[in-house]
Design a protein around this motif. Sequence first.
Motif, PDB file in Angstrom:
ATOM      1  N   PHE A   1       0.798  -1.225  -0.158  1.00 14.81           N
ATOM      2  CA  PHE A   1      -0.077   0.256   0.147  1.00 14.81           C
ATOM      3  C   PHE A   1       1.017   1.335  -0.035  1.00 14.81           C
ATOM      4  N   ASP A   2       0.357   2.521  -0.320  1.00 12.72           N
ATOM      5  CA  ASP A   2       0.831   3.645  -0.056  1.00 12.72           C
ATOM      6  C   ASP A   2       0.064   4.686   0.394  1.00 12.72           C
ATOM      7  N   VAL A   3       0.945   5.429   1.194  1.00 11.20           N
ATOM      8  CA  VAL A   3       0.052   6.542   1.996  1.00 11.20           C
ATOM      9  C   VAL A   3       0.820   7.728   1.691  1.00 11.20           C
ATOM     10  N   THR A   4       0.108   8.584   1.523  1.00 11.38           N
ATOM     11  CA  THR A   4       0.704  10.090   1.034  1.00 11.38           C
ATOM     12  C   THR A   4       0.350  11.213   2.056  1.00 11.38           C
ATOM     13  N   ALA A   5       1.141  12.188   1.886  1.00  6.74           N
ATOM     14  CA  ALA A   5       1.130  13.382   2.831  1.00  6.74           C
ATOM     15  C   ALA A   5      -0.421  13.761   2.978  1.00  6.74           C
ATOM     16  N   GLY A   6      -0.738  14.017   4.333  1.00  4.73           N
ATOM     17  CA  GLY A   6      -1.981  14.535   4.744  1.00  4.73           C
ATOM     18  C   GLY A   6      -3.106  13.497   4.932  1.00  4.73           C
ATOM     19  N   PHE A   7      -2.596  12.102   4.812  1.00  4.81           N
ATOM     20  CA  PHE A   7      -3.582  11.063   4.663  1.00  4.81           C
ATOM     21  C   PHE A   7      -3.444   9.886   5.739  1.00  4.81           C
ATOM     22  N   ALA A   8      -4.398   9.257   6.162  1.00  2.00           N
ATOM     23  CA  ALA A   8      -4.349   8.237   7.115  1.00  2.00           C
ATOM     24  C   ALA A   8      -4.881   6.988   6.475  1.00  2.00           C
ATOM     25  N   LEU A   9      -4.519   5.775   7.079  1.00  4.39           N
ATOM     26  CA  LEU A   9      -4.789   4.659   6.898  1.00  4.39           C
ATOM     27  C   LEU A   9      -5.220   3.788   8.184  1.00  4.39           C
ATOM     28  N   ILE A  10      -6.187   3.041   7.982  1.00  2.00           N
ATOM     29  CA  ILE A  10      -6.834   2.491   9.379  1.00  2.00           C
ATOM     30  C   ILE A  10      -6.785   1.123   8.907  1.00  2.00           C
ATOM     31  N   LEU A  11      -5.935   0.399   9.983  1.00  2.00           N
ATOM     32  CA  LEU A  11      -5.834  -1.238   9.773  1.00  2.00           C
ATOM     33  C   LEU A  11      -6.961  -2.000  10.552  1.00  2.00           C
ATOM     34  N   ARG A  12      -7.540  -2.773   9.774  1.00  2.00           N
ATOM     35  CA  ARG A  12      -8.586  -3.448  10.308  1.00  2.00           C
ATOM     36  C   ARG A  12      -8.580  -5.018  10.117  1.00  2.00           C
ATOM     37  N   GLY A  13      -9.116  -5.733  10.892  1.00  2.00           N
ATOM     38  CA  GLY A  13      -9.354  -7.285  10.669  1.00  2.00           C
ATOM     39  C   GLY A  13      -9.325  -7.724  12.040  1.00  2.00           C
ATOM     40  N   PRO A  14      -9.599  -9.182  12.156  1.00  2.00           N
ATOM     41  CA  PRO A  14      -9.733  -9.945  13.637  1.00  2.00           C
ATOM     42  C   PRO A  14      -8.776  -9.893  14.477  1.00  2.00           C
ATOM     43  N   ASN A  15      -8.853 -10.251  15.610  1.00  2.00           N
ATOM     44  CA  ASN A  15      -7.468 -10.022  16.528  1.00  2.00           C
ATOM     45  C   ASN A  15      -6.744 -11.204  15.914  1.00  2.00           C
ATOM     46  N   GLY A  16      -5.102 -11.084  16.200  1.00  2.00           N
ATOM     47  CA  GLY A  16      -4.225 -11.941  15.902  1.00  2.00           C
ATOM     48  C   GLY A  16      -4.016 -11.998  14.310  1.00  2.00           C
ATOM     49  N   VAL A  17      -4.556 -11.180  13.608  1.00  2.00           N
ATOM     50  CA  VAL A  17      -4.412 -11.319  11.887  1.00  2.00           C
ATOM     51  C   VAL A  17      -2.921 -10.431  11.503  1.00  2.00           C
ATOM     52  N   GLY A  18      -2.458  -9.691  12.545  1.00  2.00           N
ATOM     53  CA  GLY A  18      -1.007  -9.152  12.042  1.00  2.00           C
ATOM     54  C   GLY A  18      -1.053  -7.544  12.104  1.00  2.00           C
ATOM     55  N   LYS A  19      -2.211  -7.057  12.670  1.00  2.00           N
ATOM     56  CA  LYS A  19      -2.125  -5.433  12.707  1.00  2.00           C
ATOM     57  C   LYS A  19      -0.968  -4.907  13.391  1.00  2.00           C
ATOM     58  N   THR A  20      -0.899  -5.429  14.875  1.00  2.00           N
ATOM     59  CA  THR A  20       0.410  -4.927  15.453  1.00  2.00           C
ATOM     60  C   THR A  20       1.630  -5.408  15.001  1.00  2.00           C
ATOM     61  N   THR A  21       1.729  -6.690  14.340  1.00  2.00           N
ATOM     62  CA  THR A  21       3.000  -7.070  13.604  1.00  2.00           C
ATOM     63  C   THR A  21       3.349  -6.134  12.723  1.00  2.00           C
ATOM     64  N   LEU A  22       2.398  -5.608  11.850  1.00  2.00           N
ATOM     65  CA  LEU A  22       2.797  -4.711  10.624  1.00  2.00           C
ATOM     66  C   LEU A  22       3.265  -3.438  11.231  1.00  2.00           C
ATOM     67  N   LEU A  23       2.544  -2.761  12.340  1.00  2.00           N
ATOM     68  CA  LEU A  23       3.085  -1.794  12.826  1.00  2.00           C
ATOM     69  C   LEU A  23       4.468  -1.808  13.406  1.00  2.00           C
ATOM     70  N   ARG A  24       4.663  -2.936  14.342  1.00  2.00           N
ATOM     71  CA  ARG A  24       6.056  -3.290  14.956  1.00  2.00           C
ATOM     72  C   ARG A  24       7.074  -3.474  13.792  1.00  2.00           C
ATOM     73  N   THR A  25       6.590  -3.936  12.610  1.00  2.00           N
ATOM     74  CA  THR A  25       7.745  -4.071  11.547  1.00  2.00           C
ATOM     75  C   THR A  25       8.305  -2.780  11.165  1.00  2.00           C
ATOM     76  N   LEU A  26       7.166  -1.782  10.771  1.00  2.00           N
ATOM     77  CA  LEU A  26       7.668  -0.543  10.379  1.00  2.00           C
ATOM     78  C   LEU A  26       8.173   0.280  11.444  1.00  2.00           C
ATOM     79  N   ALA A  27       7.956  -0.138  12.657  1.00  2.00           N
ATOM     80  CA  ALA A  27       8.597   0.608  13.713  1.00  2.00           C
ATOM     81  C   ALA A  27      10.007   0.124  13.981  1.00  2.00           C
TER      82      ALA A  27
END
Length: 224
Positions: A27-53
Motif C-alpha cells: 500500500f501507499d499513504v501520501t502526505a496528509g492522509f491516514a490509513l486504518i488497519l482492520r481485521g480480526p484479532n491476531g491477523v497481524g495489525k500489531t505485527t505490521l506496525l512493529r515491523t515498520l517501527a
Amino acid sequence: MWGALTLSVSSLDVARSGVPVLSGVSFDVTAGFALILRGPNGVGKTTLLRTLAGFISPVSGGATLDGADLSARDEFQENIAYTAHADGIKAQFSVRENISFWAGIHGGGDVDAALAAFDLLPLADRLVGSCSAGQRRRTGLARLLVANRGLWLMDEPTVSLDAEARGALGVALSAHLGNGGLALVATHDADLIPEARTLNLAPLVNGAGRGRSGDDAFLAEGFG
C-alpha cells in the motif's frame, strides 16, 4: 511541515517465530492522509506496525518513507513516532516530566500545548503511577505532539479513553494530517478518522495468501 512525505509498502512478508503472519502486503499513504488497519484479532495489525517501527525484520519485501528504506533502520525510523498498547511512560515521573523528557529526546515541541491538547494541564504535576488508565493513555498520546515526527504508527490508541478524550485524539490526528503528516492506525473505532481509507488484513490460509483483502494495487487516500 514534512513536505511530500510518502510511505510505500511493497510485497511485505512477515513471520513470528518462523510462522508466516503477513504475506504480500502492499500500500501507499501520501502526505496528509491516514490509513486504518482492520481485521480480526491476531491477523497481524500489531505485527505490521512493529515491523515498520523497526522491532521486527520482514522476511521479504520492504518499505520506504520519504526515500529512506526500511532496511536502513536509523534513517527510516527518524521520522516515525510509535504508540503501542504500553504507554511508554515512566510511573515514577510526573505527567509533565514524562512529556518534557520526550520533548528533549526529539529536539523540542511545546510541552504545555501537548498537555492542553489532552486536558492534562490540571494533572501536570501528578505522578503517572497515581493516574488512572485513561490519564496514562492520554499522557502517552501527548508524546506524539512533541515528537516532531511525520508518520504516526498507532496501535489501538483509543483503549481506556472516554468520549471526550477520543474527540481530543481525533482533533490531534486531523491537525497532524493537516500539517502534512501521515498516520497508520490499528483501531476498531470506526469514527476516529471518518475520512481515512481502510486496509483489511485477512488471515493467512495454510501459511499462504496475500494477508489482506482489497484491490491488488492499494492506494490510501483521504483528507483533501
